[in-house]
Structure formats: C-alpha cells, structure tokens
Design an enzyme around this catalytic site. Structure first.
Site, short mmCIF file in Angstrom:
data_model
loop_
_atom_site.label_atom_id
_atom_site.label_comp_id
_atom_site.label_asym_id
_atom_site.label_seq_id
_atom_site.Cartn_x
_atom_site.Cartn_y
_atom_site.Cartn_z
N ASP A 345 0.83 -1.19 0.00
CA ASP A 345 0.00 0.00 0.00
C ASP A 345 0.88 1.25 0.00
O ASP A 345 1.87 1.33 0.74
CB ASP A 345 -0.88 -0.02 1.25
CG ASP A 345 -1.74 1.21 1.39
OD1 ASP A 345 -2.63 1.41 0.55
OD2 ASP A 345 -1.53 1.98 2.35
N GLU A 381 1.72 -0.46 -5.03
CA GLU A 381 0.76 0.60 -5.35
C GLU A 381 1.63 1.84 -5.54
O GLU A 381 2.11 2.40 -4.55
CB GLU A 381 -0.25 0.80 -4.24
CG GLU A 381 -1.26 1.88 -4.58
CD GLU A 381 -2.20 2.22 -3.42
OE1 GLU A 381 -3.37 2.53 -3.68
OE2 GLU A 381 -1.76 2.19 -2.26
#
Length: 690
Positions: A345, A381
């Site tokens: 993330d 990401e």
C-alpha cells in the site's frame, strides 16, 4: 498462570515473545526509553498479575527470559521515558502497549480518552500528560507457538506471466455466501465451495485486503461505522482477530495450505507506510509509546508528523530497527505463514528519502537482496499524496505495479471518449512507455479495470455519480473522476435494452483485461456483476454494501469470464514477458505486432491522430528472442470496437494458417469457428445490445 516467575537476562534476538518449550524470551526495541516493563495478565485478560522490568539492554534492545510462561499467556508492555513532544518523545508509562512483534491479539482497542497519552480537552492539547491507565481499553498480546503441520504444502510458484490475480476481502467475499460456514473468516475462505469457485474460474492468486491486525478509527466508531478495508495497521505480525473465528493462529495457516492445495497463491495487501496511531492527537497504542522519535518520520517541529500518507503519520523506514521490523514481518509471513507475495500500500512512501522518491532506497535494496523475499511476488501501489508521489513505472525489478493508466484508458475507450485509440494501444501491449526499461518485463504492469478502491465493474456501467451518502461524509469522499457510464439511467434499470448494453460493456472490458499483455487483476465479484449501489469508497461499509452478493450472481457472466481466463491460459501470445513492437527487431528482424484498420489496411499516422476513431485492431505474434521454430506458427488478432457496428476485413493470416473466431462479446456462448470470407460482418459497437 504463573505465580512467581523466574527471571533471567535472556537474549536480544529474536525480537518479540519467543517460546522455547520451558519459557518465553521477550525482546523489545526502544532507543530512547529508560525502562521497559513486561505486563502479564490473567487468562481472562482482566487482571494484570505481574509487572516485570526487562533486566537487560543490548544496544537498543531490552530483553528478559521468563521461565514457566507458555503459549496462550496474555501480555503487554509499558515503556518509561521522557514525555517531551517538542523533542519527539511521547513516553507515558500509564499506557499499556502492543508488542510490535506480537503474533496474535485478543481483540481491538475500545475507544476511550484514556488511550491518549495527553489529556483530551486540556488547554495545551497534546503537550499535556494523561495519567489514566489505558489497560482496561487495550487488547492483550498473546504468546504463540506458530508451528503448524504443513504436511506436503508446496508453494504453487506460478510464473507471473501465467498469473491471474483476484483481489478480495476475506469477510466481504464470504459473508453472504449461502453455503459457507464460519462466515467472514479465514476458515470460510478455505471452504470447499470457495475453492471450487476460484479453481473453476481459473484464478492463480488471491490478493487479500489487509489482514494484519488493524484498528477501527474512532471517528468511524462514533458514526456507528467500522474500518472495513483494514488500512490502519497496528500489528505487523498478527492476523486481525475479526478473521479468526476460532481465535487460533492456525486458521490462517490452514487457509493458505488449502489454497495451495488447489494451486492458488496467497498475496497479502500490506500497510507498512503508516500505522493506525494517527497524528499527534491520535492514541498511544504501540509504536508511539515505545519510541515515537524512532518509529515515525517527524516534521521540523518534532511535535508533528510528516504526513505523506494522508493518514496522520509516516513510518520511518530510514531507521535501521524500523526497517528490520518490516523485513522481519515480511519474512515471518513467508516462512511461518507460507504466503506467496505482497502488494504494498502507498509504496512510494516506502521509497521516499529526504531528497524525494528513490528507486534505490534502503527498503527496496533490502528486499532485492533478501534470500527469502527476493523470490516472492512483489507488487507496488505506485503512488501516495506526498511530494513526487506518483511513480507508475518507476519501481525497480522485480516489482510489478498497479497500473491506473490502464484502468482509466480502458474505461474511457469503452465509454466512447475521443482520442483514446492510441492510448488503448499502449495499454493493450503492456504499457511500454511506463515499463519498457531497466530490463523490466511486460508483466510488470498489473492491469486492472476495478479494485476495492472505486466502483465495481457493474457500477462502472450503471452510475456516473458516486453514491457514498452512507459513509457519513456528505458524499464528498471517494473518486470524482470515474470515467463511468450509466447508459441514460442512473442505477438499476428495468429497461431490457439498457441492461443488455450494460452487460455487453462489462464483457467488453473483461475481454480487454484478459486479452492484454501484462498481469490481469480481477476484483472479487466482478465476474458475476456484483454492485455496491454506486458507492465508490466502501472502506467503512462492513455490510451488504461492501459484501459480495452471491444470491444475485450473473451466472452467464461467470461462464464468460471463465472462458476468457481459459483462453488466456491456452495462448502464450497473450502473456509474453517481452514487449511487442510494431517494428523490426534487432534480434531477428521480424515484426511481432501489427496495427490494422477495419478495411484490412495498416494503420497510418493520420489514423492514430483521428479523435473520432473508435476502432482498434492488433495482430500479435510471439515476441522476438524465442526459438524460431516456436515463433511464427500462430498469431492472435484482437479487434475492439467502441463505435457504431461495422464490417471488418481481416488481414492475411500467417502462411499456411487461417483465422478462427474464438471470442465474440456480442455472442458470449459462441463456439470457435473459422472466419469465412476474410472478414467479420457487423462487428458490434460498444453500445449495441447483443
């Protein structure tokens, strides 16, 4: 429960609570603490039975060995040191803390002002000091022996070129399935019915939204909502208790073993860029109380935090012991829990140094040289909200990356936007402008048209406005630019023509995804038309909005998606590692990519620059560099029409071959058949009903 614990110096490694058969070694990092106390609790967790100051300190690791302690023992920590927020220190001995290396937690924190290190409402705000004991409101850490009988468990080790990723939420995927027991947990995901669905569909890897222990944000709890997605980690080694329906660590391991047994890899969405403790007005739960100045990146005014993540704090990956914690965590999930890879993330944050994003930052170097982690799947990401945070294509090998350019391009093309043909051509061939450098393969692009964050595929074809009212933020949250289409009616429709056109659009986009070079990722439920009623930010919706609706599954779409995945697997041309190029290659002088017009002629420069063009046709062959006897024996022709229906003149097939029509989104049940007459009549457009 031990009555009189025998204490010995113990060892500084490994960190955390380690059971050796006779007792437990406790080791905790803190550079600035003056005392570190181990707190033991009764089996019901209600009574603090012992406070034991860890007797030894080696460097910045405090440690001690307690004889007689066994797995199942509940514990926590207290750290004593300076409370000087202006200098970055926020020690408060009154606050019970989670061990960063705890392997299991008993539950979640119960929100109360006593969780704050400062006195809420005080004139000096976080400069004040709160003396209340927070133990009553804190979960307990649990001593665990994580050994597990793995039997013949073998990681599938599916090559990335053959991977089809399925992004799913453990609870959301299983909660509404009528035939699943232990709903909402790891055991539900390990059930026969879930495995059968994934195997039949053709999935090779399931990517789980965060399952490491996380908190429910206070502002959500006060609105009677919850942190459904889980992007507020508080324990990097512990599975979140809400997914342990038997309160046992083996549940996760059993799930992994079951998925492996049918050839499916397990990837974890991990959040190492920030923690759930928030900014200077957040709670003291673990890292802040153990050593705030080491665990977090602090601003020039050390009372405040650098907030590149938008969550209030940023983990300090420049500190060697913090970096070690993250690396230890990753290795734990691979070696002890047998996971096969990670999606990071806000990964740009993990590569940010004082001078900005650096693809050779310490974290990336540590990953690439680690003998355990260098061989698992690593997916970034590639963005955050910090300076220079958008880094699609900039990560070093062996990272793959979520490609939002692919998502937006596919949506725009099928919506009928002007000037999208050239853009789609780039996306269809692996997004070479972003990824064709540094020896990176075409599979580095993780292609997606939807993900947990945003509309589902069904909602992309049914809504043009977000409908996030239930989130309690006056519909201001969530993506504003969705590049979606409602075909003239917002939301569900009784119009058969509209519903048929929406169904065709969904098939068009799924076909584009699974026929593109790169690594495809499907959002759980998209294969059967799951809707979130237009909510494109269901992060707090642990209810029917966020859960997958199995009762209303479109079985025809499941069959078509299964057909697409099977076709992709059967044709290596669609999943090449080398980039295709519409020019002569230096290796063998043979082209491997051709662009055609509908009239059967080659695309010209003027064609690419025609805004109103809605048709794209690519002929793909095996990329140069493979043995010639396996190179030119076949080709695949892909035709995408987002405009009015038209006739297509097929180019000449490779020598000795003929074209066979395998897939037609306007006739999803069609069987393969020769394309007679050198063309395709009446190729349906994006808005045509089948």
């Amino acid at each position: 429960m031990i009555k009189s614990p025998a204490l010995a110096p113990g060892h500084f490694a490994p960190l955390g609570a380690t059971f050796d058969g006779e007792g437990v070694n406790f080791a905790v990092f803190s550079e600035h603490a003056k005392r570190m106390t181990l707190c033991l609790f009764s089996p019901d967790g209600k009574t603090e039975t012992h406070r034991i100051d860890l007797p030894e300190r080696d460097g910045d690791v405090w440690h001690g060995y307690v004889s007689g302690v066994k797995p199942g023992q509940l514990y926590g920590l207290r750290a004593d040191g300076p409370y000087q927020p202006s200098d970055g220190h926020r020690f408060n001995y009154n606050k019970l803390l989670i061990d960063p290396y705890a392997k299991r937690l008993t539950g979640h924190a119960t929100w109360h002002d006593a969780l704050m290190g400062y006195t809420v409402g005080h004139a000096d705000e976080d400069l004040s000091f709160d003396t209340r004991d927070s133990a009553k409101y804190m979960p307990r850490c649990v001593v665990e022996d994580p050994s597990f009988n793995w039997g013949n468990d073998t990681p599938p080790n599916t090559p990335i070129s053959r991977s089809v990723i399925y992004e799913a939420h453990v609870r959301g995927l299983t909660q509404l399935h009528p035939d699943v027991l232990n709903k909402g947990g790891f055991l539900a995901l390990a059930s026969d019915v879930m495995l059968d669905h994934l195997v039949t569909l053709g999935i090779t890897a399931i990517e789980l939204l965060p399952v490491q222990a996380f908190i429910n944000d206070r502002f959500l709890v006060e609105k009677k909502l919850t942190n459904y997605w889980g992007y507020q980690t508080i324990g990097f080694f512990a599975p979140d208790p809400r997914y342990l329906t038997q309160n046992a660590l083996w549940e996760f391991q059993h799930m992994v073993a079951r998925l492996h047994s049918v050839g499916i890899e397990v990837l974890l969405d991990v959040v190492y860029n920030h923690t759930g403790e928030g900014n200077e007005q957040g709670p003291t739960l673990a890292f802040r109380g153990l050593d705030n100045a080491s665990y977090y990146r602090l601003a020039e005014d050390k009372r405040c935090y650098i907030n590149d993540t938008g969550t209030g704090n940023t983990v300090n990956m420049d500190h060697p012991m913090v970096l070690r914690m993250v690396m230890d965590s990753l290795r734990y999930w691979v070696e002890v829990m047998h996971v096969d890879g990670f999606r990071f993330d806000l990964c740009s944050t993990l590569g940010r140094t004082e001078t900005g994003f650096d693809r050779n930052a310490a974290f990336f170097q540590a990953l690439r040289q680690d003998p355990v982690l260098a061989g698992v799947k690593l997916i970034a990401e590639p963005w955050d909200i910090g300076p220079g945070g958008y880094q699609v294509g900039a990560f070093p090998p062996p990272f793959s990356e979520w490609n939002d350019k692919y998502r937006d391009s596919v949506r725009k093309f099928w919506r009928g936007d002007d000037g999208q043909v050239a853009e789609l051509a780039d996306r269809l061939t692996g997004s070479a402008p972003q990824f064709d450098h540094s020896g990176r393969p075409a599979t580095a692009s993780v292609n997606l048209i939807t993900a947990h964050d945003g509309y589902t595929l069904a909602d992309v074809t049914a809504y043009v406005e977000r409908h996030n009212e239930m989130n309690g933020e006056d519909n201001r949250d969530g993506h504003g630019a969705n590049y979606s289409d409602n075909f003239g009616v917002e939301g569900p429709s009784d119009d058969g023509t509209i519903n048929a056109a929406r169904a065709q659009r969904r098939r068009n986009m799924l076909a584009t995804l699974l026929l593109s070079q790169g690594t495809p990722m499907i959002l759980a439920g998209d294969e059967f038309g799951n809707s979130q009623s237009g909510n494109n930010n269901a992060y707090c919706q642990d209810n029917a909005i966020g859960w997958v609706d199995w009762d209303n599954a479109d079985t025809d779409l499941i069959e078509f998606t299964t057909k697409l995945i099977a076709f992709r697997k059967a044709h290596p041309i669609l999943r090449q590692k080398r980039f295709l190029h519409a020019r002569e290659r230096l290796i063998d002088g043979i082209e491997d990519l051709f662009w055609w017009r509908a009239d059967g002629e080659h695309m010209q420069d003027d064609d690419w620059n025609t805004p109103e063009l809605r048709f794209l046709c690519a002929e793909m062959r095996t990329a140069s560099g493979t043995p010639k006897y396996a190179v030119r024996e076949e080709a695949i022709l892909l035709a995408f029409n987002a405009g009015e229906a038209l006739d297509i003149t097929l180019p000449e097939a490779p020598k000795g071959k003929h074209w066979v029509l395998h897939l037609d989104t306007s006739d999803p049940e069609r069987s393969p058949a020769p394309a007679d007459g050198g063309g395709i009549r009446h190729c349906h457009g994006a808005r045509d009903a089948p």
